[in-house]
Motif scaffolding. Structure first.
Motif, PDB file in Angstrom:
ATOM      1  N   LEU A 145      21.549 -35.574  52.312  1.00 18.29           N
ATOM      2  CA  LEU A 145      20.977 -34.579  53.223  1.00 18.29           C
ATOM      3  C   LEU A 145      21.940 -33.407  53.437  1.00 18.29           C
ATOM      4  O   LEU A 145      21.526 -32.242  53.451  1.00 18.29           O
ATOM      5  CB  LEU A 145      20.638 -35.228  54.568  1.00 18.29           C
ATOM      6  CG  LEU A 145      19.449 -36.191  54.572  1.00 18.29           C
ATOM      7  CD1 LEU A 145      19.358 -36.916  55.912  1.00 18.29           C
ATOM      8  CD2 LEU A 145      18.145 -35.445  54.277  1.00 18.29           C
ATOM      9  N   LEU A 146      23.205 -33.712  53.584  1.00 15.99           N
ATOM     10  CA  LEU A 146      24.195 -32.657  53.803  1.00 15.99           C
ATOM     11  C   LEU A 146      24.371 -31.787  52.563  1.00 15.99           C
ATOM     12  O   LEU A 146      24.476 -30.553  52.659  1.00 15.99           O
ATOM     13  CB  LEU A 146      25.532 -33.270  54.222  1.00 15.99           C
ATOM     14  CG  LEU A 146      25.575 -33.891  55.620  1.00 15.99           C
ATOM     15  CD1 LEU A 146      26.871 -34.659  55.817  1.00 15.99           C
ATOM     16  CD2 LEU A 146      25.427 -32.822  56.701  1.00 15.99           C
ATOM     17  N   VAL A 147      24.412 -32.411  51.398  1.00 18.80           N
ATOM     18  CA  VAL A 147      24.587 -31.646  50.159  1.00 18.80           C
ATOM     19  C   VAL A 147      23.362 -30.769  49.904  1.00 18.80           C
ATOM     20  O   VAL A 147      23.490 -29.601  49.494  1.00 18.80           O
ATOM     21  CB  VAL A 147      24.862 -32.589  48.972  1.00 18.80           C
ATOM     22  CG1 VAL A 147      24.751 -31.842  47.650  1.00 18.80           C
ATOM     23  CG2 VAL A 147      26.251 -33.215  49.109  1.00 18.80           C
ATOM     24  N   GLU A 148      22.160 -31.304  50.143  1.00 18.77           N
ATOM     25  CA  GLU A 148      20.956 -30.505  49.963  1.00 18.77           C
ATOM     26  C   GLU A 148      20.955 -29.298  50.900  1.00 18.77           C
ATOM     27  O   GLU A 148      20.584 -28.185  50.510  1.00 18.77           O
ATOM     28  CB  GLU A 148      19.709 -31.363  50.216  1.00 18.77           C
ATOM     29  CG  GLU A 148      19.431 -32.379  49.116  1.00 18.77           C
ATOM     30  CD  GLU A 148      18.254 -33.276  49.450  1.00 18.77           C
ATOM     31  OE1 GLU A 148      17.755 -33.203  50.608  1.00 18.77           O
ATOM     32  OE2 GLU A 148      17.828 -34.052  48.567  1.00 18.77           O
ATOM     33  N   ARG A 149      21.360 -29.524  52.129  1.00 16.36           N
ATOM     34  CA  ARG A 149      21.424 -28.418  53.087  1.00 16.36           C
ATOM     35  C   ARG A 149      22.456 -27.377  52.646  1.00 16.36           C
ATOM     36  O   ARG A 149      22.199 -26.168  52.692  1.00 16.36           O
ATOM     37  CB  ARG A 149      21.774 -28.965  54.469  1.00 16.36           C
ATOM     38  CG  ARG A 149      21.776 -27.913  55.582  1.00 16.36           C
ATOM     39  CD  ARG A 149      22.176 -28.564  56.887  1.00 16.36           C
ATOM     40  NE  ARG A 149      21.948 -27.712  58.029  1.00 16.36           N
ATOM     41  CZ  ARG A 149      22.840 -27.463  58.977  1.00 16.36           C
ATOM     42  NH1 ARG A 149      24.061 -28.005  58.895  1.00 16.36           N
ATOM     43  NH2 ARG A 149      22.557 -26.698  60.013  1.00 16.36           N
ATOM     44  N   ALA A 150      23.627 -27.841  52.209  1.00  9.09           N
ATOM     45  CA  ALA A 150      24.660 -26.910  51.752  1.00  9.09           C
ATOM     46  C   ALA A 150      24.182 -26.092  50.567  1.00  9.09           C
ATOM     47  O   ALA A 150      24.484 -24.895  50.445  1.00  9.09           O
ATOM     48  CB  ALA A 150      25.922 -27.682  51.390  1.00  9.09           C
ATOM     49  N   ARG A 151      23.412 -26.727  49.687  1.00  6.25           N
ATOM     50  CA  ARG A 151      22.894 -25.996  48.528  1.00  6.25           C
ATOM     51  C   ARG A 151      21.919 -24.892  48.965  1.00  6.25           C
ATOM     52  O   ARG A 151      21.928 -23.780  48.416  1.00  6.25           O
ATOM     53  CB  ARG A 151      22.199 -26.974  47.575  1.00  6.25           C
ATOM     54  CG  ARG A 151      21.799 -26.363  46.246  1.00  6.25           C
ATOM     55  CD  ARG A 151      21.329 -27.409  45.261  1.00  6.25           C
ATOM     56  NE  ARG A 151      22.437 -28.229  44.775  1.00  6.25           N
ATOM     57  CZ  ARG A 151      22.589 -29.528  45.042  1.00  6.25           C
ATOM     58  NH1 ARG A 151      21.696 -30.161  45.790  1.00  6.25           N
ATOM     59  NH2 ARG A 151      23.621 -30.201  44.574  1.00  6.25           N
ATOM     60  N   MET A 152      21.124 -25.186  49.991  1.00  9.93           N
ATOM     61  CA  MET A 152      20.206 -24.161  50.501  1.00  9.93           C
ATOM     62  C   MET A 152      20.978 -23.048  51.215  1.00  9.93           C
ATOM     63  O   MET A 152      20.604 -21.869  51.136  1.00  9.93           O
ATOM     64  CB  MET A 152      19.186 -24.794  51.447  1.00  9.93           C
ATOM     65  CG  MET A 152      18.238 -25.769  50.761  1.00  9.93           C
ATOM     66  SD  MET A 152      16.888 -26.317  51.833  1.00  9.93           S
ATOM     67  CE  MET A 152      15.815 -24.881  51.781  1.00  9.93           C
ATOM     68  N   VAL A 153      22.062 -23.416  51.899  1.00  3.30           N
ATOM     69  CA  VAL A 153      22.915 -22.383  52.499  1.00  3.30           C
ATOM     70  C   VAL A 153      23.477 -21.479  51.401  1.00  3.30           C
ATOM     71  O   VAL A 153      23.567 -20.254  51.564  1.00  3.30           O
ATOM     72  CB  VAL A 153      24.049 -23.022  53.322  1.00  3.30           C
ATOM     73  CG1 VAL A 153      25.036 -21.954  53.807  1.00  3.30           C
ATOM     74  CG2 VAL A 153      23.497 -23.799  54.518  1.00  3.30           C
ATOM     75  N   GLY A 154      23.842 -22.080  50.274  1.00  2.00           N
ATOM     76  CA  GLY A 154      24.337 -21.296  49.153  1.00  2.00           C
ATOM     77  C   GLY A 154      23.301 -20.331  48.619  1.00  2.00           C
ATOM     78  O   GLY A 154      23.621 -19.192  48.258  1.00  2.00           O
TER      79      GLY A 154
END
Length: 402
Positions: free
Chosen positions: A309-318
């Motif tokens: 969940l955190l990695v997916e969110r970080a990717r969307m932030v990117g």
């Protein structure tokens, strides 16, 4: 009309502005390089030695700088240069950050270091008068414990639409606030000067003064909490726009499945907000709270769903950062987001989404453990470093004629 032919009042105003600008340059140089010799300040700033000596005397009279211990002479020749340094022991500023679940109150020294901070939950609701009165009372308690440190003023930061000039939170949808006179309310409770700004802009100023991006010619800051917003600074100036509406990116179309109150789907804030992250983590059985740091802790303890969940969110932030990079082309991008602050896999995912050619431009916040306290305090410290001679009116000291 040249300055030499201008009316006397205009010449006095120009001279005063020039002195204040030069004093700011000197104090910033001491912040960055201190302990530092006056001759070095003159070389770094391009000011004359006499001007530097004069400004150091003024700043010393205010208690903002002091002479440091004289260096040892290695060859026994010549008079030692006595350096000057910030006096971080005498003054503090108050910092207030109003978030959706709680308010952070803190005291910061002149180096932007957090002396003490506390979180005040909104257990009694988010009615503005109550929240701001609690914040003022919380600051009062911290100041009572601060011994002989003198408060110079208070900075207040928040998400949403914050009008710096009027000291007002114009609109904060998640708190349900509209046209809240924050400066007036906090000032009436504390009797101290109060400055108010949006937290993304405040953190750009904190990075500019105390963070790792000091010296960057242009900085983009992307704040991803319950509120998602941005700030952009070039040549030491943060862009505010009319009524300080710059940086409102909540409804940029990011793509996704989350319905937004605006009637569309996939708006930036609703996709990236901490509320969305925590709801998804609860639905997956990862946590039983609405605290995003509990998701970070679960991932640290080895929960693969929390990590995903955190990695997916970080990717969307990117992806969001990449959009803003395309528009603004800054030299540095600072990200404040829970996963990116504490996990390398999240930072890697964000940089991958930004793209290899610009990945190195992206860095996490310089204040991972105190970002909200620094946001509030930086609002006041930015004003101090831009016009340090104004401290004479605040502290009761005398800097001589202006």
């Amino acid at each position: 009309m040249s300055l030499s032919t201008a009316p006397p009042a205009a010449r006095r105003a120009a001279d005063s502005a020039r002195r204040r600008t030069s004093a700011s340059v000197v104090l910033r140089s001491v912040l960055e390089h201190g302990p530092v010799a006056r001759s070095t300040i003159a070389r770094l700033t391009g000011l004359s030695p006499a001007s530097v000596t004069d400004h150091c005397a003024r700043l010393g009279a205010l208690g903002l700088i002091r002479e440091a211990a004289a260096p040892r002479q290695s060859n026994g020749a010549g008079r030692p240069h006595i350096p000057v340094d910030l006096d971080a022991s005498r003054f503090v500023v108050g910092g207030v950050h109003v978030a959706v679940p709680y308010t952070t109150v803190a005291l910061l020294d002149l180096r932007g270091q957090v002396v003490v901070e506390r979180r005040l939950g909104h257990g009694d609701g988010t009615e503005p008068g109550r929240v701001l009165a609690n914040a003022a009372d919380g600051l009062g308690a911290l100041l009572a414990e601060a011994g002989d440190r003198t408060p110079l003023g208070i900075g207040v930061a928040a998400g949403g639409w914050v009008d710096r000039d009027s000291g007002t939170i114009v609109e904060h949808g998640l708190l349900g606030w509209r046209d809240v006179a924050v400066r007036e309310a906090i000032g009436a409770h504390t009797g101290l000067p109060v400055q108010v700004d949006g937290h993304a802009r405040a953190l750009v100023n904190g990075e500019r003064l105390f963070g790792r991006v000091r010296g960057s010619r242009s900085v983009l800051h992307l704040f991803v909490g319950n509120v998602v917003d941005a700030a952009f600074a070039t040549h030491d100036e943060v862009h505010h726009g009319p009524r300080s509406q710059a940086g409102a990116i909540a409804h940029l179309p990011l793509g996704g499945t989350e319905p937004c109150d605006c009637g569309r789907t996939g708006c930036l804030q609703v996709e990236l907000s901490e509320r969305t992250l925590c709801r998804r983590a609860r639905e997956a059985g990862v946590i039983g709270t609405m605290n995003p740091m509990h998701v970070v802790r679960a991932a640290a303890d080895g929960d693969p769903v929390a990590a995903r969940l955190l990695v997916e969110r970080a990717r969307m932030v990117g992806r969001a950062a990449r959009l803003l990079l395309d528009v603004l082309n800054p030299e540095t991008v600072v990200i404040t987001e829970a996963g990116v602050l504490y996990r390398d896999d999240c930072l890697d995912a964000l940089r991958e989404a930004v793209g290899e050619e610009r990945a190195a431009l992206v860095v996490p916040s310089s204040f991972p453990d105190s970002v909200l306290a620094v946001a509030g305090g930086s609002v006041a410290l930015d004003v101090l470093y831009r016009d340090p001679l104004s401290a004479s009116a605040i502290s009761g000291a005398s800097a001589g004629p202006n």
